[in-house]
Motif scaffolding. Structure first.
Motif, PDB file in Angstrom:
ATOM      1  N   VAL A  13       0.834  -1.196   0.000  1.00 51.07           N
ATOM      2  CA  VAL A  13       0.000   0.000   0.000  1.00 51.07           C
ATOM      3  C   VAL A  13       0.874   1.253   0.000  1.00 51.07           C
ATOM      4  O   VAL A  13       0.582   2.228  -0.700  1.00 51.07           O
ATOM      5  N   GLY A  14       1.947   1.202   0.762  1.00 53.95           N
ATOM      6  CA  GLY A  14       2.848   2.356   0.840  1.00 53.95           C
ATOM      7  C   GLY A  14       3.426   2.704  -0.517  1.00 53.95           C
ATOM      8  O   GLY A  14       3.425   3.872  -0.923  1.00 53.95           O
ATOM      9  N   LEU A  15       3.914   1.717  -1.234  1.00 60.31           N
ATOM     10  CA  LEU A  15       4.510   1.949  -2.547  1.00 60.31           C
ATOM     11  C   LEU A  15       3.452   2.476  -3.523  1.00 60.31           C
ATOM     12  O   LEU A  15       3.706   3.407  -4.288  1.00 60.31           O
ATOM     13  N   HIS A  16       2.273   1.875  -3.438  1.00 59.18           N
ATOM     14  CA  HIS A  16       1.180   2.322  -4.318  1.00 59.18           C
ATOM     15  C   HIS A  16       0.841   3.784  -4.039  1.00 59.18           C
ATOM     16  O   HIS A  16       0.700   4.592  -4.965  1.00 59.18           O
ATOM     17  N   ARG A  17       0.723   4.121  -2.760  1.00 61.12           N
ATOM     18  CA  ARG A  17       0.373   5.504  -2.407  1.00 61.12           C
ATOM     19  C   ARG A  17       1.472   6.473  -2.836  1.00 61.12           C
ATOM     20  O   ARG A  17       1.196   7.588  -3.277  1.00 61.12           O
ATOM     21  N   PHE A  18       2.703   6.022  -2.701  1.00 63.76           N
ATOM     22  CA  PHE A  18       3.815   6.884  -3.102  1.00 63.76           C
ATOM     23  C   PHE A  18       3.795   7.101  -4.623  1.00 63.76           C
ATOM     24  O   PHE A  18       4.029   8.217  -5.116  1.00 63.76           O
ATOM     25  N   VAL A  39       7.724  -4.687 -13.565  1.00 67.25           N
ATOM     26  CA  VAL A  39       7.363  -3.460 -12.826  1.00 67.25           C
ATOM     27  C   VAL A  39       8.630  -2.726 -12.403  1.00 67.25           C
ATOM     28  O   VAL A  39       8.702  -1.492 -12.453  1.00 67.25           O
ATOM     29  N   ARG A  40       9.647  -3.508 -12.022  1.00 67.65           N
ATOM     30  CA  ARG A  40      10.934  -2.870 -11.650  1.00 67.65           C
ATOM     31  C   ARG A  40      11.496  -2.108 -12.851  1.00 67.65           C
ATOM     32  O   ARG A  40      11.961  -0.984 -12.714  1.00 67.65           O
ATOM     33  N   TRP A  41      11.431  -2.748 -14.008  1.00 68.67           N
ATOM     34  CA  TRP A  41      11.947  -2.071 -15.214  1.00 68.67           C
ATOM     35  C   TRP A  41      11.110  -0.865 -15.600  1.00 68.67           C
ATOM     36  O   TRP A  41      11.621   0.121 -16.131  1.00 68.67           O
ATOM     37  N   LEU A  42       9.813  -0.966 -15.281  1.00 70.73           N
ATOM     38  CA  LEU A  42       8.949   0.189 -15.566  1.00 70.73           C
ATOM     39  C   LEU A  42       9.368   1.384 -14.705  1.00 70.73           C
ATOM     40  O   LEU A  42       9.407   2.532 -15.180  1.00 70.73           O
ATOM     41  N   SER A  43       9.700   1.111 -13.450  1.00 73.70           N
ATOM     42  CA  SER A  43      10.141   2.210 -12.573  1.00 73.70           C
ATOM     43  C   SER A  43      11.487   2.756 -13.042  1.00 73.70           C
ATOM     44  O   SER A  43      11.737   3.964 -12.971  1.00 73.70           O
ATOM     45  N   ALA A  44      12.352   1.863 -13.547  1.00 71.60           N
ATOM     46  CA  ALA A  44      13.638   2.332 -14.085  1.00 71.60           C
ATOM     47  C   ALA A  44      13.414   3.201 -15.323  1.00 71.60           C
ATOM     48  O   ALA A  44      14.098   4.215 -15.523  1.00 71.60           O
ATOM     49  N   TRP A  95      12.652   2.236  -4.281  1.00 75.93           N
ATOM     50  CA  TRP A  95      11.655   1.479  -3.510  1.00 75.93           C
ATOM     51  C   TRP A  95      11.139   0.285  -4.335  1.00 75.93           C
ATOM     52  O   TRP A  95      11.052  -0.843  -3.854  1.00 75.93           O
ATOM     53  N   THR A  96      10.827   0.565  -5.582  1.00 75.45           N
ATOM     54  CA  THR A  96      10.291  -0.506  -6.441  1.00 75.45           C
ATOM     55  C   THR A  96      11.340  -1.602  -6.651  1.00 75.45           C
ATOM     56  O   THR A  96      11.032  -2.795  -6.567  1.00 75.45           O
ATOM     57  N   TRP A  97      12.582  -1.197  -6.903  1.00 77.14           N
ATOM     58  CA  TRP A  97      13.632  -2.194  -7.141  1.00 77.14           C
ATOM     59  C   TRP A  97      13.904  -3.038  -5.901  1.00 77.14           C
ATOM     60  O   TRP A  97      14.216  -4.225  -5.994  1.00 77.14           O
ATOM     61  N   LEU A  98      13.757  -2.415  -4.734  1.00 82.20           N
ATOM     62  CA  LEU A  98      14.044  -3.155  -3.503  1.00 82.20           C
ATOM     63  C   LEU A  98      12.907  -4.080  -3.099  1.00 82.20           C
ATOM     64  O   LEU A  98      13.127  -5.155  -2.553  1.00 82.20           O
TER      65      LEU A  98
END
Lengths: 262, 322
Positions: free
Chosen positions: B11-16, B99-104, B89-92
């Motif tokens: 939830v935290g990551l989503h909210r961020f 999804v990690r690559w999307l954040s990158a 945060w996403t990578w960790l």
């Protein structure tokens, strides 16, 4: 794995921070060199012994100039009373000021570049002068006499674009324009009401009308096409012929309701 | 339903991600203000501001056009900072590699966006770089919305299964076409803004008093193309909404964004008209830019949800049983 990732991201952050850091605010910037010569390789410039003078008359009621709103800068706002409007149409004694007068067909010659600088000053959030002329490669001194920031932005089409910040009072920059350009508008993007016009010529036969719309041009003997240009009303052209040491009167008339011409 | 990771972190990551996307909308609005107030060159240097480090530039000097341009740089830096945190945060914590690559990708986009913003100042606002800057802003916004959606608990629990008979153009395709049309329209809008063609046709709804204007300059062509684009986008949105209202109104995950998109496009058309009628007054012009981004974001959300919902195709004679 996580440590390596953290290290990579930290490096990116540090790089961004380092790139965003700079020194003080007192740099002087110049246009890149590589300027074209002031004139073609013709004979030496002939002596300008003849005088063409006259008046740029203005007919009708001068239109009101656009009001200036300086409240976006407290420093400028202190001087708002001095410059309540733009200077687009400035008429005194029935004459139009700030008209650039120049010839279109100068003798083919090599004109020496003046070493003395032309100066434009930013004072009380206002350009002084509002309209002026200079020669190609002649030094232009840009001064900020205000205790506020200005950027001076020349909207050049035939010269390299120029945009320099002057954050400090009494800061002076110097530049040159290598190519002829008429007109070359100048603006401060911080203070939208600040605008000026420069006429850049490869020859010395140009001037700007003063109080009462009067002007005087020194020319060599010959037949010339004389142009009068105003920022709102555009161009007018007339022919004139002068002899050595001769004098000629040449008047132009701009009308309040005339449409601008190119 | 297997949880991808701890619920709290989820939830935290989503909210961020949601917060980052919201800040991006604000950033697009502030960027629009810079263009609307013609303040893009009021700070002539980059990455410094009149020689100062941009983060230590004195507040007392935020005057005139500097307020908009420097403000834009700071808001952009803040969004860049949020994106760095989001990527870390996403990578960790995120287990899905894509999804990690999307954040990158979002991080790469925001860095490139910053560089383009700097280049457009240093090269005195050339239309290609400024237009690219505007388009990348919308792309980055789409990335943040996607991240917010993909990290949402609802997405990971799995979206509802929809049973529908086969359609000649599936809902997913229709939504994707609408999103594509909106994105193309935003490119045209950016091109119009940065070639100063916003008033190339000075009247509305007619164009020089005619339905088809005389194409006397490139600016008139660009401006008219944007108007035609608006008609196409509006038609696509009405078509999409009609489809959803008729066949999918029970699925609020689809109906709500479809309705929102319909309302937003009405607002957007009004703002477009106001931009012309007020001769590019700052408020409607800037709001037009930000609302355009919201229309795109809503359409993207709808499209992703449409693809995320499993559609079971059933024969037409089974329809009554659904």
């Amino acid at each position: 794995m996580h440590k390596r990732l953290l290290f990579a991201f930290s490096s990116i952050l540090l790089l961004l921070l380092a790139v965003s850091c700079g020194g003080g605010g007192d740099k002087t910037t110049e246009l890149p060199p590589g300027a074209a010569p002031a004139a073609g390789g013709g004979p030496a410039a002939p002596n300008a012994t003849a005088t063409v003078s006259g008046k740029i008359a203005f007919e009708g009621t001068p239109p009101p100039n656009e009001k200036v709103q300086m409240s976006s800068d407290p420093y400028c706002n202190m001087h708002a009373k001095d410059y309540p409007t733009l200077e687009t149409v400035k008429v005194s004694d029935g004459g139009l000021e700030n008209v650039i007068i120049y010839i279109n067909n100068p003798p083919n010659a090599t004109y020496p570049t003046p070493t003395s600088a032309v100066e434009i000053n930013q004072e009380n959030c206002h350009y002084s002068p509002h309209v002026f002329t200079m020669q190609t490669n002649q030094p232009l001194k840009i001064k900020n006499s205000d205790a506020t920031l200005h950027n001076i932005h020349a909207f050049a089409e035939k010269n390299p674009q120029y945009n320099v910040g002057q954050p400090v009072k009494d800061m002076v920059n110097e530049t040159k324009f290598p190519n002829e350009e008429m007109p070359l508008p100048v603006r401060c993007d911080v203070h939208k009401w600040m605008g000026a016009f420069i006429g850049v010529f490869h020859h010395p036969y140009h001037t700007v009308s003063k109080g009462g719309g009067s002007y005087e041009l020194k020319l060599p003997a010959g037949k010339y096409e004389v142009v009068a240009w105003h920022e709102k009303y555009g161009k007018q052209t007339q022919m004139v012929e002068v002899m050595d040491n001769g004098k000629a009167d040449l008047n132009f008339t701009f009308k309040a309701d005339s449409k601008p011409t190119d | 339903m297997s949880s991808v990771y701890e619920e709290g972190e989820n939830v935290g990551l989503h909210r961020f991600a949601l917060f980052t996307a919201s800040c991006t909308v604000f950033l697009i609005f502030v960027g629009g203000l810079v263009t609307s107030t013609e303040s893009g060159l009021s700070v002539p240097d980059w990455p410094t501001t009149y020689g100062w480090n941009m983060f230590t530039f004195p507040l007392s000097k935020w005057v005139g056009g500097i307020f908009y341009e420097h403000g834009h740089r700071l808001v952009a830096s803040f969004v860049g900072f949020l994106t760095v945190i989001l990527a870390i945060w996403t990578w960790l914590k995120e287990k899905r590699r894509w999804v990690r690559w999307l954040s990158a990708s979002a991080l790469a986009a925001v860095i490139l966006q910053g560089v383009l913003g700097g280049l457009t100042v240093l090269f005195l606002l050339p239309a290609p770089i400024s237009t690219l800057h505007a388009c990348l802003a919308q792309t980055f916004f789409c990335l943040t919305i996607s991240l917010a959606l993909f990290t949402s608990p609802g997405w990971k629990r799995g979206l509802p299964v929809i049973k529908r008979e086969a359609e000649s153009i599936s809902l997913q395709t229709l939504c994707a076409m609408t999103t594509g049309a909106i994105y193309l329209q935003l490119i045209l809008g950016a091109l119009m803004r940065h070639t100063n063609a916003g008033l190339a046709i000075p009247d509305f709804p007619l164009a020089f008093g005619r339905i088809i204007p005389p194409f006397t300059s490139d600016k008139v062509v660009i401006h008219f193309a944007h108007r035609m684009g608006a008609v196409i986008v509006a038609a696509m949105i009405v078509w999409t909404f009609s489809r959803i209202a008729r066949f999918y109104s029970d699925y609020r995950l689809l109906y709500r964004p479809a309705m929102t998109m319909l309302v937003l496009v009405c607002i957007q058309l009004t703002l477009g008209a106001l931009t012309v009628w007020t001769a590019k007054a700052v408020t409607p012009t800037t709001a037009h830019v930000a609302t355009g981004a919201l229309v795109l974001g809503t359409s993207l959300l709808l499209t992703l949800r449409a693809y995320g919902m499993v559609v079971v195709k059933v024969p037409a004679n089974f329809r009554g049983a659904l």
